[in-house]
Structures are given as C-alpha cells and as structure tokens.
Write an enzyme that holds these catalytic residues in place. Structure first.
Site, PDB file in Angstrom:
ATOM      1  N   GLU A 475      -4.506  -1.585   2.950  1.00 58.48           N
ATOM      2  CA  GLU A 475      -4.390  -1.102   1.880  1.00 58.48           C
ATOM      3  C   GLU A 475      -3.864   0.451   2.581  1.00 58.48           C
ATOM      4  OE1 GLU A 475      -6.535  -0.869  -1.378  1.00 58.48           O
ATOM      5  OE2 GLU A 475      -7.376  -2.878  -1.473  1.00 58.48           O
ATOM      6  N   TYR A 528      -6.894  -8.289  -7.226  1.00 63.24           N
ATOM      7  CA  TYR A 528      -8.067  -8.654  -8.350  1.00 63.24           C
ATOM      8  C   TYR A 528      -7.751  -8.163  -9.741  1.00 63.24           C
ATOM      9  CZ  TYR A 528     -10.922  -5.827  -4.196  1.00 63.24           C
ATOM     10  OH  TYR A 528     -12.214  -5.914  -3.614  1.00 63.24           O
TER      11      TYR A 528
HETATM   12  C1  GCB Z   1      -9.741  -2.134  -2.974  1.00 63.31           C
HETATM   13  C2  GCB Z   1     -10.555  -1.967  -1.126  1.00 63.31           C
HETATM   14  C3  GCB Z   1     -12.518  -1.865  -1.288  1.00 63.31           C
HETATM   15  C4  GCB Z   1     -12.729  -1.944  -2.173  1.00 63.31           C
HETATM   16  C5  GCB Z   1     -12.626  -2.192  -3.855  1.00 63.31           C
HETATM   17  C6  GCB Z   1     -12.796  -1.458  -4.609  1.00 63.31           C
HETATM   18  O1  GCB Z   1      -9.219  -2.484  -2.668  1.00 63.31           O
HETATM   19  O2  GCB Z   1     -10.214  -2.125  -0.111  1.00 63.31           O
HETATM   20  O3  GCB Z   1     -12.513  -0.943  -0.245  1.00 63.31           O
HETATM   21  O4  GCB Z   1     -14.031  -1.248  -2.092  1.00 63.31           O
HETATM   22  O5  GCB Z   1     -10.833  -2.217  -3.793  1.00 63.31           O
HETATM   23  O6  GCB Z   1     -13.843  -1.995  -4.846  1.00 63.31           O
HETATM   24  O7  GCB Z   1     -12.056  -0.762  -5.801  1.00 63.31           O
END
Ligand code: GCB
Length: 679
Positions: A475, A528
């Site tokens: 990221e 997500y």
């Molecule tokens: C992400 C990151 C990761 C985080 C995750 C989160 O995109 O790559 O390191 O822990 O989100 O849980 O927010």
C-alpha cells in the site's frame, strides 16, 4: 499509532567510533539517525551491512554456538538519548554503568515487563552479554563470525568494547567477522545498541512530532507516528550465533533449478573466500565439489566445480502443500571447498527443485497453474512480540495446514529465517515482502535505500523454493506521480537481483489514478468492501469485488489476486442478523467474498486469495481498535474464531476442486460452505 515520552531534544552529535575486532571488510558507513533523540553519526571501518551471510549451520567443518538466552538490558534515558555513547557503555559490562534488567533474546523488549516506559520507548536501548570461545578455535585457525538474525531498526554491534559492525533496518540478518577481536579461552563481551526510531528516510517510514504548545504539553514532549497499524516492536528479535568457518570457506551459494521431463536440474554458483587476502572468488584450485543427498540423506549424485549444473534423473520435485503426496521435498547440496590437501569447508544447502512461470493470466509451479489459498500474517504474539519462538512457528504452520491453506505473505517485512525454513520444508508458498509499508515521498535517497533492502532480501532468500514472488511493498501512496519511476526502478533492480520470480507490490489506490501497477508482473490488491467502505452492507461485496478485479486485469493484462480482505471480529460476540464486529459479520463477509472469487476464478486470470489476517495482532493504542487488529481467523492465542472454521471448509473445498485432494474427516459439510450456519 503513537507513543509518547519526554525529551530534551539534544543537538546533533557526532561520535566517531573505530570498528575493529578483526574485520577484513573495509568500508565507511555512516548511520545518520534523525531526530534529536538519536543523532549519532558512526564512522566505522568495518561495515558489511547488506549481506548477512549464509545461515549458521553446523557441518564437518563448522561449529555453531547460540548466544540466545537472557542478556543484560538498559534503556537510554529519554532526556539524554546519547548518554550511552558519551559514557561508552559498550566499553565495559552494562551492569557497571548502571542498573540492568534481564532481557530474553530472541524477543521484542516491549511487552516482557510491567514497565510502560519499556513498552513505549523510542530511541536507543542497550543489550549485552558475555560468552566464551574455546582456545581450540584459535589453535585450529578458525575464522569466527557473529551473526544476529535481526535487530530492529538501527543497530551498532560492539565486541569487547569495539564497534564491529552496524546495520540499518530490522528483519534482515547482520554478520561480522570477529576472529581477531576475540579473546580465546576468556570472557568476551558483546554489546548491541539498538534504536527503533522511524523517520521519513527509514523503511518503513515514521515521524516524530514535537508538541510545542506548552499550554497543552510539557516541554520537549513528542510522539512517534507511522503509517501502519501493527506495533513497532523492537529488540533482538531473532537468534544470535557465533560460528566458525575455516579460513578458506564457502562464502555464498546461489542455486536455481529447472526441470526437463522427469529430470531435475540444479544450477549452482559457489563463492569461496579466504580471510587472509579478503573475500575473493577462487579459480578451480582450491576448488569446489558437492554431493546431492536425498531427503533421507542418501547419496544421489556428485559434481565438481564452483559453477555448473547437476542433473538428477527422476527427480522428486518441490511441490506446494496439497499439490503432491510429498510436498516440500528438499535435497541437500553438500557443498565442499578443498585444496590439494583435502576438504577445507563444508556447507549443507537445502534445495527444492521446482520452476516458476507466469504470463498475463497464470502463475505456475512446475508448469502447473497454482491458485493461492492463503493469509496475510504477522510475526506477533503476546509477551515476546516479534521474537522468534519455535512453539509459535510450529503452531502457525500446523494451523495453516489445518486450514488447507497453501501460502502466506510476509506482510509487512521479511520474516525470520526459521519461519522460512518451515515454509520450504512444509511446501507453503510465500510472497516475500520487504518492510516498505505505506511509503510516500519517493525521493532518490529513499529509492536507493529501498533497492538496497530488496537486494538484501533477495540475497537472503533467493535459494528458497517456498519463495514464489517478491513484494516490494504494501500500500504505497502510488497515486503520487513520482511513484511511477520510483517503482519501475525498484522493480527492475529486484529483477536484476533475481529474474526467476515475479515481482509485485501490494496496491490499494484507485487503479485509474495510481502509478505502480504498470511495473509489476502480478497485480495484488487489498480491498475491504463492507468494512472500510459501505460498512454494514454485505450485499454489495460480490458486485464490487468482481468489477474491481476484472478492471485491474483489463487495465494491465496481468494475473490479479486479492491480497487482503476481511473484517474485525470480537471473539465471543455473536449477532444474528450479522452486525459489525461480531463473529457472524466477519464470517458472512467472507462468504460474500468467496462468491465473488468463484466468479473471478472462472475468468481465468484470478490467481489467489489471501485473507487479512491469519491471527489477531497487536496495534498501537487507538480509539478504533481494542489494542489489536481483530481481523484474525484465529485469536492472538491461536484459537479459531467462527471465521477460522469457515475458512477451513472453504480452503479444503477449493483444494478438493482444484487439486483433487481428499478432504479430511471433520472439515465440515462440503457444499454448505455458502451457508456457514450449517457448518
Ligand atoms: C491494510 C493493511 C494492513 C492493515 C489492514 C487493516 O490495508 O495492509 O496492514 O492491518 O489494512 O486492518 O486495516
């Protein structure tokens, strides 16, 4: 993502320390560590800080001694961070210059006591211990090497009061030849000064904010922040060894493998060196020879020469877990260097024979397409933080196999060699990632450092069959225009270091406005849906995920995979209908994703799925997470949540569909995977 403390902001300070201890490598290194609390410029004459050396392994010619155990430990005072250098704490045992506590090695130092100052420390910390080496080593003219698996983040290593090497960056090994700095048959003192401060020029980046408003903060108050959500654990995280080699020794080994019909081909390049004249490649006398041993130690074939190829007929190939009856098959290449009088040095190098291929739609192992069923992980557990812990390593691999997973990503930094050894041996495929998380800025200094970290990582792991892809970061702010040349350069440098594996970077910005994707071989994206966007709306996941990954493929004409998706859940919190943070919400979010992945897989270019995360892990103090990222399939203590049970059914059912494996008893009813309530 902050920790706070008080500090007097000392002015920049220059300390010149001569490196000694018998090093033969000559190079001047300057560690410039920003922010008042750690401004030390170290002029050394010894640093070979980008090659950690072959992993210490015993052989007929080598002895290995562990320096793990309880070391003495002290923090530098926050209000006087350079005190240890000024007072030369390294010149005598730490206990003589102040109070010490016992500190386990390997371990992070943060969580082993009740002391908040230790947990939240920013700046220098000091470790030392004494050890003996036998006089026999001197009589036998042995070369002696000190090796630390990692020290996070900056470190200076002293032997008997003399700086012998320094290293920038956690997660990668540090080696120093210490032959002439040792006292034989008497007590030796090893001291490590270590600093966890992250700056815009470190990898990963961080920053210190000084809070100047004296109506709100005490004088000198500062906080550290960084652009990632896992705790910036610090300490001597990995094993520390002293080991011997003869004076003429095997310095490095590079193997690549190929297959031809049923034969396996191991190509090798052995670098030998002799300490008297400094590292250099020898011609054929003294020369190299090697024996290939099978998994049971039986002799298969032999070869002579420092470079060449060995053909193994009817080779047992290295296959991933669940793609063969005997996954993770490893031969041992017993490499020897000899002179006219006989064998001088022997090193046992494990080799898995396999090929990796990729094109615009597919990733193959041994010419067979693979679908990655995996997890993002962390090196993380209670008390020890990121310290190497053998029970934890075995437990984690046992759980991966229990899940039916075949892969993980070393999010977000290179993992311990002890973990990588397990991956090789168990047939678990690894996306090997460097510590460049959330990078921004993309200046030349950062880029050069980034390239050097990638080279260091490739050098450490290039012989590992489990490593199937390099990841140059996670990221990054790849929406910044400077990211285009930056990533093109970092990716090309990685390919120069190893052209046998695809190179990726885990992306998160909008595909239409980001600049890194065009440089990559395989597109990995974190998404997500219904967690960080459209929270609570599980029903949109399938549509959005299918659209998203189809577009990434269409844009770049490369294989694509999802490298993170998931939701947080509080173990024991149940809601029906599903509600955010409940185990049901996490499970239903997964089910929606699985439907999208099924559809994407049919399109022929979707090569894998990795959930975030294998287990809950520690985060800095924040108001939106209860001390941990709760997206684990397992709790931090490695007990399955509902999500873990569901993933087990899903991954085994994929393994059955794709690799035709028999699903073990008790994995849950196949076919009911889209209705977890029937598990
Ligand atoms: C992400 C990151 C990761 C985080 C995750 C989160 O995109 O790559 O390191 O822990 O989100 O849980 O927010």
């Amino acid at each position: 993502m902050t920790a706070s403390c008080l500090n007097n902001r000392p002015a920049a300070n220059v300390q010149d320390k001569q490196c000694g201890g018998g090093n033969t490598v000559e190079m001047e290194t300057y560690i410039t560590i920003a922010i008042g609390l750690l401004t030390v410029v170290l002029g050394t004459q010894c640093a070979d800080n980008t090659w950690g050396g072959l992993y210490p392994r015993e052989s007929e010619s080598r002895e290995v001694r562990s320096l793990d155990g309880l070391w003495n430990f002290r923090l530098a005072p926050l209000e006087d961070p350079e005190k240890g250098f000024r007072e030369e704490w390294y010149a005598q045992p730490l206990r003589k210059t102040g109070a010490v506590i016992s500190m386990p090695v390997p371990s992070s130092y943060n969580d082993v006591t009740q002391d908040k100052a230790l947990r939240d420390h920013i700046g220098w910390a000091w470790y030392d211990r004494t050890f003996y080496v036998p006089t026999r080593w001197q009589e036998d003219k042995q070369r002696v090497v000190l090796r630390l698996g990692s020290a996070h983040y900056n470190s200076i290593i002293y032997l008997n009061g003399v700086a012998v090497t320094s290293h920038e960056g956690g997660h990668l090994p540090i080696m120093s030849e210490i032959t002439s700095g040792l006292v034989y048959g008497q007590e030796n003192l090893v001291t490590v000064a270590i600093n966890n401060t992250l700056t815009p020029e470190t990898i990963p980046q961080g920053s210190i904010t000084y809070h100047d408003d004296l109506t709100r903060y005490p004088p000198g108050y500062f906080t550290q922040s960084y652009n990632f959500d896992f705790t910036n654990y610090a300490g001597l995280h990995r094993p520390v060894y002293v080991y011997t080699t003869p004076r003429t020794y095997i310095e490095d080994i590079f193997v690549t493998t190929d297959i031809s019909g049923t034969d396996g081909i191991i190509s090798y390049d052995i670098i030998t060196a002799t300490t008297k004249i400094g590292p250099k490649r020898l011609n054929d006398a003294p020369g190299c020879s090697m024996k290939v041993l099978d998994k049971d130690g039986s002799h298969v074939t032999s070869a002579i020469g420092c470079q060449g190829s060995i053909m193994i007929s009817n080779a047992s190939l290295w296959w991933p877990y669940l793609m063969s009856e005997d996954p993770g098959y490893l031969y041992t290449l017993k490499v020897a260097v000899s002179d006219t009088e006989g064998i001088l040095d022997v090193y046992p190098q494990k080799v898995g024979i396999r090929t990796i291929g990729w094109n615009s739609t597919t990733l193959t192992i041994n010419n067979k397409p693979v679908y990655l069923r995996g997890c993002g992980k962390h090196e993380d557990a209670d008390i020890r933080g990121k310290g190497v812990d053998y029970p934890l390593i075995v437990k984690d691999f046992s759980l991966l196999k229990w899940l039916g997973a075949n892969s993980f990503r070393t999010s977000h930094y290179p993992y311990a060699e002890e973990i990588m050894d397990m991956a090789d041996q168990e047939g678990i495929m690894v996306v090997d990632e460097c510590p460049a998380i959330g990078l921004s800025g993309f200046g030349e200094t950062l880029m050069n450092k980034h390239i050097s970290v990638m080279e260091e990582l490739v050098h450490r792991d290039r012989n590992r069959p489990s490593v199937i892809m390099w990841s140059v970061g996670n990221e990054p702010r790849s929406d910044q225009a400077a990211a285009k040349d930056y990533f093109s350069n970092v990716v090309n440098a990685t390919k120069d270091a190893d052209g046998t594996r695809p190179v990726t970077c885990v992306l998160s910005y909008d595909k239409k406005t980001e600049f890194a994707g065009s440089s990559l071989d395989i597109i990995l994206v974190n998404r997500y849906y219904s967690w960080y966007s459209d929270t609570g709306h599980l029903e949109i996941i399938k549509l959005q995920t299918v659209t998203e990954f189809t577009e990434w493929h269409e844009l770049h004409n490369k294989p694509v995979m999802i490298s993170e998706y998931g939701a947080g859940s509080m173990p024991g919190l149940h809601t029906d209908p599903a509600f955010t943070w409940s185990e049901e919400y996490q499970a239903e979010l997964m089910l929606q994703n699985f439907e999208a992945f099924d559809e994407l897989r049919k399109k022929g270019y979707f090569i894998g799925e990795m959930i975030w995360n294998f287990a809950d892990f520690a985060t800095p103090q924040e108001y939106n997470r209860p001390g941990a990222c709760m997206k684990g399939l397992f709790t931090r203590a490695r007990q399955p949540k509902l999500a873990g049970h569901l993933m087990r059914v899903h991954y085994w059912s994929l393994a059955q569909k794709i690799d035709n494996v028999t699903v073990p008893e008790g994995v849950g009813r196949l076919g009911s995977v889209y209705n977890w309530k029937n598990l």
